[in-house]
Design an enzyme around this catalytic site. Structure first.
Site, PDB file in Angstrom:
ATOM      1  N   GLU A 208       0.803  -1.203   0.000  1.00  0.00           N
ATOM      2  CA  GLU A 208       0.000   0.000   0.000  1.00  0.00           C
ATOM      3  C   GLU A 208       0.843   1.262   0.000  1.00  0.00           C
ATOM      4  O   GLU A 208       0.373   2.316   0.355  1.00  0.00           O
ATOM      5  CB  GLU A 208      -0.934  -0.015   1.217  1.00  0.00           C
ATOM      6  CG  GLU A 208      -1.894  -1.176   1.200  1.00  0.00           C
ATOM      7  CD  GLU A 208      -2.743  -1.188  -0.049  1.00  0.00           C
ATOM      8  OE1 GLU A 208      -2.722  -2.207  -0.753  1.00  0.00           O
ATOM      9  OE2 GLU A 208      -3.391  -0.191  -0.340  1.00  0.00           O
ATOM     10  N   LEU A 227       5.204  -0.107   2.877  1.00  0.00           N
ATOM     11  CA  LEU A 227       3.892   0.282   3.349  1.00  0.00           C
ATOM     12  C   LEU A 227       3.802   1.793   3.233  1.00  0.00           C
ATOM     13  O   LEU A 227       4.801   2.501   3.414  1.00  0.00           O
ATOM     14  CB  LEU A 227       3.674  -0.131   4.812  1.00  0.00           C
ATOM     15  CG  LEU A 227       3.610  -1.630   5.118  1.00  0.00           C
ATOM     16  CD1 LEU A 227       3.437  -1.841   6.613  1.00  0.00           C
ATOM     17  CD2 LEU A 227       2.470  -2.306   4.358  1.00  0.00           C
ATOM     18  N   ASP A 228       2.624   2.284   2.950  1.00  0.00           N
ATOM     19  CA  ASP A 228       2.426   3.716   2.869  1.00  0.00           C
ATOM     20  C   ASP A 228       2.746   4.368   4.210  1.00  0.00           C
ATOM     21  O   ASP A 228       2.690   3.728   5.258  1.00  0.00           O
ATOM     22  CB  ASP A 228       0.971   3.983   2.474  1.00  0.00           C
ATOM     23  CG  ASP A 228       0.707   5.444   2.182  1.00  0.00           C
ATOM     24  OD1 ASP A 228       1.657   6.143   1.789  1.00  0.00           O
ATOM     25  OD2 ASP A 228      -0.437   5.881   2.346  1.00  0.00           O
ATOM     26  N   LYS A 229       3.069   5.655   4.168  1.00  0.00           N
ATOM     27  CA  LYS A 229       3.415   6.394   5.384  1.00  0.00           C
ATOM     28  C   LYS A 229       2.364   6.224   6.474  1.00  0.00           C
ATOM     29  O   LYS A 229       2.684   6.012   7.643  1.00  0.00           O
ATOM     30  CB  LYS A 229       3.589   7.873   5.053  1.00  0.00           C
ATOM     31  CG  LYS A 229       3.916   8.752   6.250  1.00  0.00           C
ATOM     32  CD  LYS A 229       4.065  10.200   5.836  1.00  0.00           C
ATOM     33  CE  LYS A 229       4.351  11.082   7.042  1.00  0.00           C
ATOM     34  NZ  LYS A 229       4.487  12.526   6.641  1.00  0.00           N
ATOM     35  N   ARG A 335      -6.633   0.793  -0.838  1.00  0.00           N
ATOM     36  CA  ARG A 335      -7.314   2.092  -0.777  1.00  0.00           C
ATOM     37  C   ARG A 335      -8.086   2.372  -2.065  1.00  0.00           C
ATOM     38  O   ARG A 335      -9.223   2.869  -2.022  1.00  0.00           O
ATOM     39  CB  ARG A 335      -6.280   3.186  -0.505  1.00  0.00           C
ATOM     40  CG  ARG A 335      -5.586   3.014   0.837  1.00  0.00           C
ATOM     41  CD  ARG A 335      -4.366   3.901   0.985  1.00  0.00           C
ATOM     42  NE  ARG A 335      -4.730   5.312   1.043  1.00  0.00           N
ATOM     43  CZ  ARG A 335      -3.839   6.298   1.084  1.00  0.00           C
ATOM     44  NH1 ARG A 335      -2.534   6.007   1.056  1.00  0.00           N
ATOM     45  NH2 ARG A 335      -4.231   7.547   1.150  1.00  0.00           N
TER      46      ARG A 335
END
Length: 427
Positions: A208, A227-229, A335
Site C-alpha cells: 500500500e 507500506l504507505d506512510k 485504498r
C-alpha cells in the site's frame, strides 16, 4: 563501499518474538486464516516487551561486483523485461542490483548499450552484462525506536508505526525506517546524496506504499516491500543479497501471505468478495491511484486483485471492520479498491474517506448522546485506518515457513473500540 548487505545483526535466537499475551500467529495456510483469529487479535490489547538485540558488524558475504554474463536469449522465449531476464540467469542477486547495472551503462543488447531496465529482449538477442559495484546507502543512521518482531542474521521483521516513511526520498530524507535500521545494525554514517535518481522499479511488491518516482536507488537495498506512510504493521527487511532476491521472488510469485485490516466509511454491499479491477495512476491527481475498469491498456493500468471480508458491522452500519488479502501488490491497492466499491477507508482523505463523509454516514445511525464523541474521534484521525495485520513467508535460507501477526496500534484500536460501543454486529 558500505551497504546494508555488508553488515548483519546477530540475534541469539531465531524464534519469532511473541508478546506476553500470546497473540495467535498467522497459520500455515493463508486461505485457512480464520476470522475468529482476526477478532481475537483485535480484542486482546498487547504492548511489546521485547528487547532489541545488539548488532555486530560482519564481513561482506557476497559481492557480485564485476561478474560478467554473456548469453543469448533462448529462441523459445517471448518478450521479457531486460532486468527480469538477467535476474533469472544469475542466482541470488537482487533486482535492484541488476537495475543499477543497467542504468550505469554496463549492459548491452546485440552490441548496443541499453540503460532502460524495462527494455524488452526476445529470443536470439545477445546480452552482455557486467554487475556494478554495490552502491553506498545515501542515508544516515538515526537512533529511532523500532519494534523488532523477529530477527536473525539474514532478515528482520518490523512492526512499522503509522506516519513513518519506509525509506528516504525527496521531502523525507530523515526519520525513516531505513535510517532506523542503519542505526540498529550499527552501520557507519554515509553522507546523503543530493542527487535524485529516477526510479523505474517494477512494482512487484508495492503493497500500500506510494514510492516517489524520484528516490535514490542506493536507499532501496534491503527493503523488500513497502507500506504507505500512514499504514501501520508488518514489514520484512533483508540483510543480505540472497535474502533480498529470494523474498523479492516470493512477492513476485504472490506466495507471500499477507492479511490487512481496515475500518471503512460505510459497509460493502456484498459482505465478502473479490475485486479484480486494474489500478493505474489517476490522471487528475498524480499522488493518487485509481481503479480503472475494462481491458488493460499498455502504460495506463496494471492487473490488480484483492479479496475482502466484512468481520464486523459497526455503528449501525456506518462503518465496518474489513479483512483484506492481496493477490497482487499495486501501489495503494486496498485504498483504491475500497473506494471503487464505495467504502473508502475511514480517515483516507485522498480517496474520499473524509471527515464530512464519515459524519454523514454515522450521525444518523448513532444515538444523539454519541455525537460529540464522534466529532472528537474523527477530528483526531490523522491517517487511513489500515493495518498490515499478518505476514507469512518462506525463510530464504532455512526454507522454513514462518508467520507473524501483530495487533493494531492505539489510534486504530481506540477508534475501533469507540465504534463498537456505538453498535456492533459480528458477521
Amino acid at each position: 563501499m558500505l551497504n546494508l548487505y555488508a553488515f548483519s545483526c546477530i540475534s541469539p535466537s531465531t524464534k519469532a518474538f511473541q508478546s506476553s499475551t500470546s497473540l495467535p500467529f498467522f497459520p500455515l495456510n493463508p486461505r485457512g486464516f480464520p476470522s475468529r483469529v482476526l477478532l481475537r487479535i483485535f480484542t486482546v490489547h498487547s504492548s511489546s516487551n521485547g528487547s532489541l538485540n545488539s548488532c555486530e558488524n560482519q564481513s561482506q558475504r557476497i559481492n557480485f561486483a564485476g561478474m560478467r554474463l554473456e548469453e543469448t536469449v533462448e529462441a523459445k522465449c517471448g518478450k521479457l523485461r531486460l532486468d527480469s531476464w538477467i535476474s533469472s540467469r544469475i542466482s541470488g542477486i537482487s533486482r535492484a542490483r541488476i537495475q543499477s547495472s543497467i542504468k550505469s551503462g554496463l549492459v548491452a543488447v546485440n552490441g548496443r548499450v541499453v540503460n532502460k531496465v524495462s527494455h524488452n529482449v526476445k529470443g536470439g538477442d545477445k546480452v552482455s552484462c557486467t554487475i556494478s559495484e554495490l552502491q553506498p546507502l545515501r542515508a544516515e543512521p538515526e537512533d529511532i525506536p523500532l519494534e523488532i518482531v523477529y530477527e536473525d542474521e539474514h532478515l528482520l521483521v518490523v512492526n512499522k508505526p503509522p506516519h513513518m516513511v519506509v525509506h528516504p526520498a525527496p521531502g523525507n530524507p530523515t526519520g525513516t525506517l531505513v535510517n532506523g535500521i542503519l542505526h540498529h545494525c550499527s552501520l557507519p554514517t554515509v553522507a546523503t546524496s543530493s542527487q535524485e535518481v529516477l526510479s523505474d522499479v517494477e512494482d512487484i511488491s508495492d503493497d500500500e506504499g506510494l514510492c516517489s518516482t524520484l528516490c535514490g536507488e542506493s536507499v532501496r537495498p534491503g527493503i523488500v516491500h513497502r507500506l504507505d506512510k500512514g499504514t501501520s504493521g508488518l514489514l520484512v527487511v533483508a540483510k543480505d543479497e540472497h535474502a533480498h532476491a529470494h523474498l523479492s521472488e516470493q512477492f513476485k510469485q504472490h506466495s507471500i501471505q499477507r492479511v490487512y485490516a481496515s475500518l471503512t466509511s460505510g459497509v460493502p454491499s456484498a459482505l465478502r468478495g473479490r475485486i479484480e479491477i486494474p489500478i493505474g495512476r489517476d490522471v487528475n491527481n498524480r499522488i493518487r491511484m485509481s481503479a480503472i475498469p475494462g481491458p488493460i491498456k499498455q502504460g495506463q493500468a496494471r492487473h490488480a486483485a484483492s479479496r475482502y471480508k466484512v468481520i464486523e458491522i459497526l455503528a449501525g452500519g456506518g462503518s465496518a471492520l474489513v479483512e483484506w488479502r492481496l493477490e497482487t501488490g499495486r501501489t495503494h491497492q486496498i485504498r483504491a479498491h475500497a473506494k471503487y466499491i464505495g467504502v473508502p477507508l475511514l480517515g483516507d482523505e485522498v480517496y474520499g474517506g473524509t471527515r464530512s463523509m464519515a459524519l454523514s454516514l454515522l450521525r444518523p445511525r448513532i444515538p444523539p448522546s454519541c455525537h460529540n464523541q464522534l466529532s472528537l474521534m474523527l477530528s483526531g484521525l490523522e491517517r487511513p485506518c489500515l493495518h498490515a495485520l499478518a505476514l507469512g513467508f518462506t525463510h530464504p535460507h532455512t526454507g522454513e515457513e514462518i508467520h507473524f501477526s501483530c495487533p493494531p496500534p492505539p489510534d486504530f484500536a481506540g477508534i475501533l473500540s469507540q465504534l463498537r460501543k456505538m453498535g456492533m454486529e459480528k458477521v
